[in-house]
Design a protein around this motif. Sequence first.
Motif, PDB file in Angstrom:
ATOM      1  N   SER A   1     -27.687  -5.880 120.313  1.00 26.03           N
ATOM      2  CA  SER A   1     -27.317  -7.245 119.735  1.00 26.03           C
ATOM      3  C   SER A   1     -28.458  -8.354 120.608  1.00 26.03           C
ATOM      4  CB  SER A   1     -25.835  -7.317 119.319  1.00 26.03           C
ATOM      5  OG  SER A   1     -25.776  -6.191 118.545  1.00 26.03           O
ATOM      6  N   TRP A   2     -28.234  -8.935 119.716  1.00 24.75           N
ATOM      7  CA  TRP A   2     -29.472 -10.578 119.697  1.00 24.75           C
ATOM      8  C   TRP A   2     -29.216 -11.357 118.794  1.00 24.75           C
ATOM      9  CZ3 TRP A   2     -31.683  -5.453 118.234  1.00 24.75           C
ATOM     10  CH2 TRP A   2     -32.298  -4.458 119.680  1.00 24.75           C
ATOM     11  N   GLY A   3     -28.439 -12.387 119.815  1.00 26.08           N
ATOM     12  CA  GLY A   3     -28.035 -13.050 118.603  1.00 26.08           C
ATOM     13  C   GLY A   3     -29.130 -14.742 118.653  1.00 26.08           C
ATOM     14  N   TYR A   4     -28.804 -15.256 117.989  1.00 24.60           N
ATOM     15  CA  TYR A   4     -29.994 -16.404 117.411  1.00 24.60           C
ATOM     16  C   TYR A   4     -30.278 -16.070 118.832  1.00 24.60           C
ATOM     17  CZ  TYR A   4     -26.969 -16.008 112.999  1.00 24.60           C
ATOM     18  OH  TYR A   4     -26.626 -15.390 111.966  1.00 24.60           O
TER      19      TYR A   4
ATOM     20  N   GLN B   1     -32.455 -14.964 120.578  1.00 22.23           N
ATOM     21  CA  GLN B   1     -32.819 -14.170 121.222  1.00 22.23           C
ATOM     22  C   GLN B   1     -34.083 -13.012 120.781  1.00 22.23           C
ATOM     23  OE1 GLN B   1     -28.945 -12.273 121.721  1.00 22.23           O
ATOM     24  NE2 GLN B   1     -28.824 -14.059 123.700  1.00 22.23           N
TER      25      GLN B   1
ATOM     26  N   ARG C   1     -30.386 -13.453 113.943  1.00 22.71           N
ATOM     27  CA  ARG C   1     -30.186 -12.145 114.859  1.00 22.71           C
ATOM     28  C   ARG C   1     -29.764 -10.777 114.535  1.00 22.71           C
ATOM     29  NH1 ARG C   1     -25.028 -10.306 113.588  1.00 22.71           N
ATOM     30  NH2 ARG C   1     -23.618 -10.897 111.833  1.00 22.71           N
TER      31      ARG C   1
ATOM     32  N   SER D   1     -28.927  -6.611 114.903  1.00 21.59           N
ATOM     33  CA  SER D   1     -28.200  -5.239 115.346  1.00 21.59           C
ATOM     34  C   SER D   1     -28.566  -3.464 115.322  1.00 21.59           C
ATOM     35  CB  SER D   1     -27.169  -5.729 115.394  1.00 21.59           C
ATOM     36  OG  SER D   1     -26.294  -5.315 114.131  1.00 21.59           O
TER      37      SER D   1
END
Length: 158
Positions: free
Chosen positions: A72-75, A77, A101, A103
């Motif tokens: 996962s990559w958040g806002y 990232q 974001r 995943s």
Amino acid sequence: MRNQGLTFVEVIVAAGALAVVLGFFTTLLVGNMRQTTIVGARAQANQIGVFLGRQILEADDRALPAEGQSLSWGYGQLNDASIGFATLTQERQFGNIALYRASITNQGAPSWAGSGWQISQYRIEVCWQSPEGERCVQQSIIGPAPALAGSEVVTNIN
């Protein structure tokens, strides 16, 4: 004989009618602008999903979670050079990547795959914030199993 001017009541009625018509068109315009924003954000999210799918097909370790696992990559990232994809910011069709974001989930080998096949099915989800709350698009792709990442079998696909 009547003067050629309008009475006060006629002016008030005309102004009221004009206000109703302008209010109607303003509502249509704002609704259209909001819908255009949503469609644009959805198109951007789909393009990010295609980019991540391409990373899977190229067997990029950063996009290949182990079977049953997720990445996962958040806002903010996705375009971070240390944990995201620096090349994502170099793609010209993308706008502000920080507003999304994502995943990737490895769902394992598809049921139709033979026992010797080293492939996995991946679910890609890309989300963004809209005025109505978070919205997401999902995509699925078949790609190499994580064990093949970096092997000569899948490098230089393109």
